[in-house]
Design a protein around this motif. Structure first.
Motif, PDB file in Angstrom:
ATOM      1  N   UNK A 180       0.842  -1.200   0.000  1.00 16.00           N
ATOM      2  CA  UNK A 180       0.000   0.000   0.000  1.00 16.00           C
ATOM      3  C   UNK A 180       0.878   1.251   0.000  1.00 16.00           C
ATOM      4  N   UNK A 181       1.941   1.215   0.799  1.00 14.83           N
ATOM      5  CA  UNK A 181       2.868   2.345   0.813  1.00 14.83           C
ATOM      6  C   UNK A 181       3.476   2.572  -0.567  1.00 14.83           C
ATOM      7  N   UNK A 182       3.862   1.487  -1.226  1.00 13.48           N
ATOM      8  CA  UNK A 182       4.457   1.610  -2.558  1.00 13.48           C
ATOM      9  C   UNK A 182       3.462   2.182  -3.558  1.00 13.48           C
ATOM     10  N   UNK A 183       2.206   1.825  -3.417  1.00 10.15           N
ATOM     11  CA  UNK A 183       1.186   2.341  -4.333  1.00 10.15           C
ATOM     12  C   UNK A 183       1.098   3.866  -4.236  1.00 10.15           C
ATOM     13  N   UNK A 184       1.088   4.384  -3.001  1.00 10.93           N
ATOM     14  CA  UNK A 184       1.004   5.831  -2.830  1.00 10.93           C
ATOM     15  C   UNK A 184       2.317   6.520  -3.222  1.00 10.93           C
ATOM     16  N   UNK A 185       3.435   5.825  -3.011  1.00 13.19           N
ATOM     17  CA  UNK A 185       4.724   6.382  -3.452  1.00 13.19           C
ATOM     18  C   UNK A 185       4.744   6.529  -4.972  1.00 13.19           C
ATOM     19  N   UNK A 186       4.267   5.505  -5.674  1.00 11.32           N
ATOM     20  CA  UNK A 186       4.215   5.568  -7.131  1.00 11.32           C
ATOM     21  C   UNK A 186       3.249   6.657  -7.605  1.00 11.32           C
ATOM     22  N   UNK A 235       4.939   8.318   3.081  1.00 12.97           N
ATOM     23  CA  UNK A 235       3.706   7.579   3.348  1.00 12.97           C
ATOM     24  C   UNK A 235       3.840   6.994   4.749  1.00 12.97           C
ATOM     25  N   UNK A 236       3.141   7.574   5.710  1.00  7.94           N
ATOM     26  CA  UNK A 236       3.332   7.174   7.100  1.00  7.94           C
ATOM     27  C   UNK A 236       2.111   6.434   7.632  1.00  7.94           C
ATOM     28  N   UNK A 237       2.373   5.480   8.508  1.00  7.71           N
ATOM     29  CA  UNK A 237       1.322   4.648   9.088  1.00  7.71           C
ATOM     30  C   UNK A 237       0.915   5.224  10.446  1.00  7.71           C
ATOM     31  N   UNK A 239      -1.215   9.711   4.737  1.00  7.96           N
ATOM     32  CA  UNK A 239      -1.474   8.933   5.951  1.00  7.96           C
ATOM     33  C   UNK A 239      -2.252   7.670   5.620  1.00  7.96           C
ATOM     34  N   UNK A 240      -1.838   6.553   6.202  1.00  8.61           N
ATOM     35  CA  UNK A 240      -2.629   5.329   6.147  1.00  8.61           C
ATOM     36  C   UNK A 240      -2.816   4.832   7.578  1.00  8.61           C
TER      37      UNK A 240
END
Length: 270
Positions: free
Chosen positions: A106-112, A118-120, A192-193
């Motif tokens: 999920x972090x990679x998706x938002x990075x792309x 992208x912080x949890x 934020x996730x």
């Protein structure tokens, strides 16, 4: 092919390292469009953590490690990691699996999608006492009141940082660090996730109220000048009060009615 580094500070985590590795592999293996690097920072562990990391390295060359000469603490361990990660982005996570590797895709998706950080954010915190949750809430509330930097509440180190953010963090060389605040201070676009934080899978926490209090003090003194201003104002007030007291009680310079010299003293009259 883009490269993703996973940075894992570890201190006395021999019970969880193998399970952490197995869990990570199940997550990253399907993501074969990326090149992977798993960097362990052994923070002066006194158990068999370093030996386990070396065994993992022999089994998987995506593993690499930095062995610190003693226990410097997590803040310095992460700083060492910032110097050594080689990826286009970096995921920071704890070794105890309280930070679920399943969030990495999920972090990679938002990075792309263009986000640099992208912080949890913790939605729930199982395994933590009411007192710890309460003091954490009060700390963030107090810190935010005295600083102009927007501090991320209920957010730890578990996040993905783009290379631009990594380089910005590397440029900050102070040794008394509050990295959670530095993530906010460097800026960049953030996403934020939410996640539910699980209890540790093994071992015991290396944080106690003494070390957490020390970290809180670092946070306050690093991101606000309020303590310095308070000390300055207190010093000014004390100086003014002392000066007024001196004038009122002592009356400034005492008047001299008679000045005695050696010549004016007659030893026969004494």
């Amino acid at each position: 092919m883009k490269k993703v580094s996973i940075l894992i500070p570890a201190y006395n985590e021999q019970e969880s390292l193998n399970l952490l590795y197995d869990t990570l592999i199940t997550v990253i293996e399907p993501l074969n469009t990326y090149e992977w690097e798993i960097l362990f920072i052994n923070d002066g562990s006194k158990d068999n953590s370093l030996e386990i990391i070396k065994d993992l390295y022999e089994k998987d060359k995506r593993i690499c490690y930095v062995d610190l000469s003693r226990n410097y603490g997590k803040e310095i361990a992460m700083m060492a990691g910032f110097d050594y990660v080689t990826g286009d982005c970096m995921v920071i996570m704890d070794a105890d699996l309280q930070d679920p590797p399943s969030l990495i895709p999920i972090m990679l998706k938002y990075w792309e999608a263009g986000y640099d950080d992208v912080y949890a954010k913790r939605r729930t915190r199982d395994g933590e006492s009411f007192f710890k949750k309460f003091t954490s809430k009060m700390f963030y509330k107090t810190l935010q009141k005295f600083t102009r930097v927007q501090i991320q509440k209920d957010t730890g180190d578990f996040r993905l940082i783009d290379r631009r953010g990594i380089d910005a963090l590397r440029s900050i060389r102070e040794t008394q660090r509050y990295t959670k605040g530095l993530f906010s201070w460097i800026g960049f676009s953030k996403k934020e996730i939410l996640f539910d934080r699980n209890p540790r899978i093994a071992g015991s926490s290396k944080w106690n109220y003494f070390t957490l209090t020390g970290l809180a003090i670092e946070g306050v003194t690093s991101f606000t000048v309020a303590p310095l201003r308070l000390a300055s104002y207190t010093g000014i007030i004390i100086s003014m009060v002392y000066s007024m007291f001196d004038r009122m009680v002592v009356g400034g310079t005492l008047p001299v009615k008679e000045t005695l010299t050696l010549e004016s003293i007659d030893p026969l009259k004494s």
